[in-house]
Design an enzyme around this catalytic site. Structure first.
Site, PDB file in Angstrom:
ATOM      1  N   ASP A 108      94.086 105.025  26.821  1.00 55.69           N
ATOM      2  CA  ASP A 108      92.876 104.505  26.191  1.00 55.69           C
ATOM      3  C   ASP A 108      93.319 103.868  24.890  1.00 55.69           C
ATOM      4  O   ASP A 108      94.084 104.459  24.117  1.00 55.69           O
ATOM      5  CB  ASP A 108      91.834 105.590  25.934  1.00 55.69           C
ATOM      6  CG  ASP A 108      90.461 104.964  25.664  1.00 55.69           C
ATOM      7  OD1 ASP A 108      89.960 104.228  26.544  1.00 55.69           O
ATOM      8  OD2 ASP A 108      89.893 105.174  24.572  1.00 55.69           O
ATOM      9  N   GLY A 161      96.293  93.395  32.192  1.00 56.04           N
ATOM     10  CA  GLY A 161      97.153  93.145  31.028  1.00 56.04           C
ATOM     11  C   GLY A 161      97.970  94.379  30.676  1.00 56.04           C
ATOM     12  O   GLY A 161      99.172  94.300  30.407  1.00 56.04           O
ATOM     13  N   ASN A 169      93.149  97.591  34.139  1.00 59.76           N
ATOM     14  CA  ASN A 169      93.318  96.422  33.268  1.00 59.76           C
ATOM     15  C   ASN A 169      94.660  95.753  33.591  1.00 59.76           C
ATOM     16  O   ASN A 169      95.725  96.325  33.333  1.00 59.76           O
ATOM     17  CB  ASN A 169      93.273  96.902  31.807  1.00 59.76           C
ATOM     18  CG  ASN A 169      93.427  95.767  30.813  1.00 59.76           C
ATOM     19  OD1 ASN A 169      94.210  94.859  31.024  1.00 59.76           O
ATOM     20  ND2 ASN A 169      92.680  95.834  29.728  1.00 59.76           N
ATOM     21  N   HIS A 189     101.516  99.228  19.823  1.00 57.83           N
ATOM     22  CA  HIS A 189     100.906 100.543  19.996  1.00 57.83           C
ATOM     23  C   HIS A 189     101.220 101.114  21.372  1.00 57.83           C
ATOM     24  O   HIS A 189     101.595 102.257  21.518  1.00 57.83           O
ATOM     25  CB  HIS A 189      99.388 100.407  19.789  1.00 57.83           C
ATOM     26  CG  HIS A 189      98.730  99.328  20.617  1.00 57.83           C
ATOM     27  ND1 HIS A 189      99.263  98.057  20.738  1.00 57.83           N
ATOM     28  CD2 HIS A 189      97.618  99.324  21.402  1.00 57.83           C
ATOM     29  CE1 HIS A 189      98.496  97.341  21.537  1.00 57.83           C
ATOM     30  NE2 HIS A 189      97.499  98.085  21.952  1.00 57.83           N
ATOM     31  N   TYR A 243      92.351  91.284  22.390  1.00 61.31           N
ATOM     32  CA  TYR A 243      92.300  90.762  21.025  1.00 61.31           C
ATOM     33  C   TYR A 243      93.645  90.186  20.550  1.00 61.31           C
ATOM     34  O   TYR A 243      93.778  89.836  19.367  1.00 61.31           O
ATOM     35  CB  TYR A 243      91.864  91.879  20.059  1.00 61.31           C
ATOM     36  CG  TYR A 243      90.493  92.443  20.355  1.00 61.31           C
ATOM     37  CD1 TYR A 243      89.341  91.860  19.822  1.00 61.31           C
ATOM     38  CD2 TYR A 243      90.330  93.552  21.180  1.00 61.31           C
ATOM     39  CE1 TYR A 243      88.081  92.375  20.094  1.00 61.31           C
ATOM     40  CE2 TYR A 243      89.078  94.076  21.466  1.00 61.31           C
ATOM     41  CZ  TYR A 243      87.958  93.481  20.915  1.00 61.31           C
ATOM     42  OH  TYR A 243      86.714  93.986  21.193  1.00 61.31           O
ATOM     43  N   ASP A 244      94.628  90.081  21.434  1.00 54.82           N
ATOM     44  CA  ASP A 244      95.974  89.648  21.014  1.00 54.82           C
ATOM     45  C   ASP A 244      95.991  88.340  20.214  1.00 54.82           C
ATOM     46  O   ASP A 244      96.684  88.258  19.194  1.00 54.82           O
ATOM     47  CB  ASP A 244      96.903  89.516  22.225  1.00 54.82           C
ATOM     48  CG  ASP A 244      97.453  90.863  22.670  1.00 54.82           C
ATOM     49  OD1 ASP A 244      97.448  91.817  21.854  1.00 54.82           O
ATOM     50  OD2 ASP A 244      97.896  90.969  23.820  1.00 54.82           O
TER      51      ASP A 244
HETATM   52  P1  ITT Z   1      91.434 100.970  31.814  1.00 56.66           P
HETATM   53  O1  ITT Z   1      90.482 101.962  31.198  1.00 56.66           O
HETATM   54  O2  ITT Z   1      91.236 100.799  33.281  1.00 56.66           O
HETATM   55  O3  ITT Z   1      92.869 101.256  31.475  1.00 56.66           O
HETATM   56  P2  ITT Z   1      90.196  99.088  29.951  1.00 56.66           P
HETATM   57  O4  ITT Z   1      90.434  97.638  29.630  1.00 56.66           O
HETATM   58  O5  ITT Z   1      88.772  99.514  30.194  1.00 56.66           O
HETATM   59  O6  ITT Z   1      91.128  99.500  31.205  1.00 56.66           O
HETATM   60  P3  ITT Z   1      90.250 100.621  27.501  1.00 56.66           P
HETATM   61  O7  ITT Z   1      88.968 101.319  27.750  1.00 56.66           O
HETATM   62  O8  ITT Z   1      91.404 101.415  26.970  1.00 56.66           O
HETATM   63  O9  ITT Z   1      90.830  99.957  28.826  1.00 56.66           O
HETATM   64  O10 ITT Z   1      89.942  99.388  26.528  1.00 56.66           O
HETATM   65  C1  ITT Z   1      90.998  98.717  25.939  1.00 56.66           C
HETATM   66  C2  ITT Z   1      90.488  97.455  25.264  1.00 56.66           C
HETATM   67  O11 ITT Z   1      91.051  97.394  23.944  1.00 56.66           O
HETATM   68  C3  ITT Z   1      90.994  96.223  26.000  1.00 56.66           C
HETATM   69  O12 ITT Z   1      90.062  95.798  26.976  1.00 56.66           O
HETATM   70  C4  ITT Z   1      91.172  95.233  24.852  1.00 56.66           C
HETATM   71  O13 ITT Z   1      89.938  94.651  24.531  1.00 56.66           O
HETATM   72  C5  ITT Z   1      91.611  96.138  23.702  1.00 56.66           C
HETATM   73  N1  ITT Z   1      93.084  96.281  23.673  1.00 56.66           N
HETATM   74  C6  ITT Z   1      93.800  97.422  23.910  1.00 56.66           C
HETATM   75  N2  ITT Z   1      95.117  97.181  23.851  1.00 56.66           N
HETATM   76  C7  ITT Z   1      95.242  95.868  23.579  1.00 56.66           C
HETATM   77  C8  ITT Z   1      96.344  95.016  23.429  1.00 56.66           C
HETATM   78  O14 ITT Z   1      97.589  95.448  23.588  1.00 56.66           O
HETATM   79  N3  ITT Z   1      96.110  93.732  23.161  1.00 56.66           N
HETATM   80  C9  ITT Z   1      94.866  93.269  23.019  1.00 56.66           C
HETATM   81  N4  ITT Z   1      93.758  93.991  23.172  1.00 56.66           N
HETATM   82  C10 ITT Z   1      93.944  95.296  23.457  1.00 56.66           C
END
Ligand code: ITT
Length: 195
Positions: A69, A11, A9, A178, A152-153
């Site tokens: 996660d 971001g 990800n 977080h 969702y920021d």
């Molecule tokens: P990796 O597993 O490769 O790290 P991913 O995007 O699939 O990437 P997650 O399974 O942890 O990661 O899903 C995290 C989701 O939660 C992310 O795609 C956002 O939709 C949300 N999220 C997590 N942290 C966030 C943040 O700081 N700001 C906004 N949305 C966030």
């Protein structure tokens, strides 16, 4: 200090690397992560999924790596989207589709209280050595605010700063988020000896 970060990800990676620069730690992305099949996120909790990711990706790094996660828990939705945050509106859903579904589901909700949760797992050669959890409390807005951040920021309002996370610079967000809280706990652990 040097540690490898395993995330697909952009971001998340941007926030981790900014934090590394601010704190003087070398946080390197795991090379060629896009070529590694990601683990299935079958866990029921952030902890379980963070462990799955860290174990999987640690096989591709010479030293310790960490994976995160994370997601959004909304009280009025019984904690959803939770571990399904990235795929709330379906596998490979866009941020826009996830955000719209969240607004739809909350249309008649009395409470809009929510929190972001992040669990970081550190692993080396297939063994998890530690996990760290960070949270931040806020409220879901009725419409997106701000161009910054990801996921969702723009819908996550943080009352102490009277702003959404979409209105905060990355370094301000990281100071309260977080992910920032979990990373700071990890760095304290790594720099003060392992438990
Ligand atoms: P990796 O597993 O490769 O790290 P991913 O995007 O699939 O990437 P997650 O399974 O942890 O990661 O899903 C995290 C989701 O939660 C992310 O795609 C956002 O939709 C949300 N999220 C997590 N942290 C966030 C943040 O700081 N700001 C906004 N949305 C966030």
């Amino acid at each position: 200090m040097k540690i490898c970060c395993a995330t697909g990800n952009p971001g998340k990676l941007r926030e981790f690397q900014l934090a590394g620069r601010l704190l003087g730690i070398d946080i390197e992305p795991l090379a060629d992560i896009k070529a590694i099949p990601p683990p299935e996120e079958t866990g029921a909790t952030f902890e379980e999924n963070a462990r799955l990711k860290a174990v999987c990706y640690s096989a591709f790094a010479p030293g310790p790596i960490f994976a995160d996660d994370s997601g959004l828990e909304v009280d009025a939705l019984g904690g959803a989207p939770g571990v399904y945050s990235a795929r709330y509106a379906g596998e490979h859903a866009s941020d826009a589709a996830n955000n719209q579904l969240l607004l739809d589901r909350l249309a008649s909700a009395a409470s809009r209280a929510a929190r972001f949760v992040c669990v970081i797992a550190v692993a080396e050669k297939g063994i998890v050595t530690a996990t760290f959890r960070g949270t931040v409390e806020g409220e879901i807005l009725h419409a997106a605010r701000g161009p910054a951040g990801f996921g969702y920021d723009p819908l996550f309002f943080y009352p102490p700063l009277n702003a959404s996370f979409g209105e905060l610079d990355d370094h301000v967000k990281f100071g309260i988020s977080h992910r920032g809280n979990a990373l700071r706990a990890m760095l304290q652990y790594l720099s003060h000896g392992r438990r």
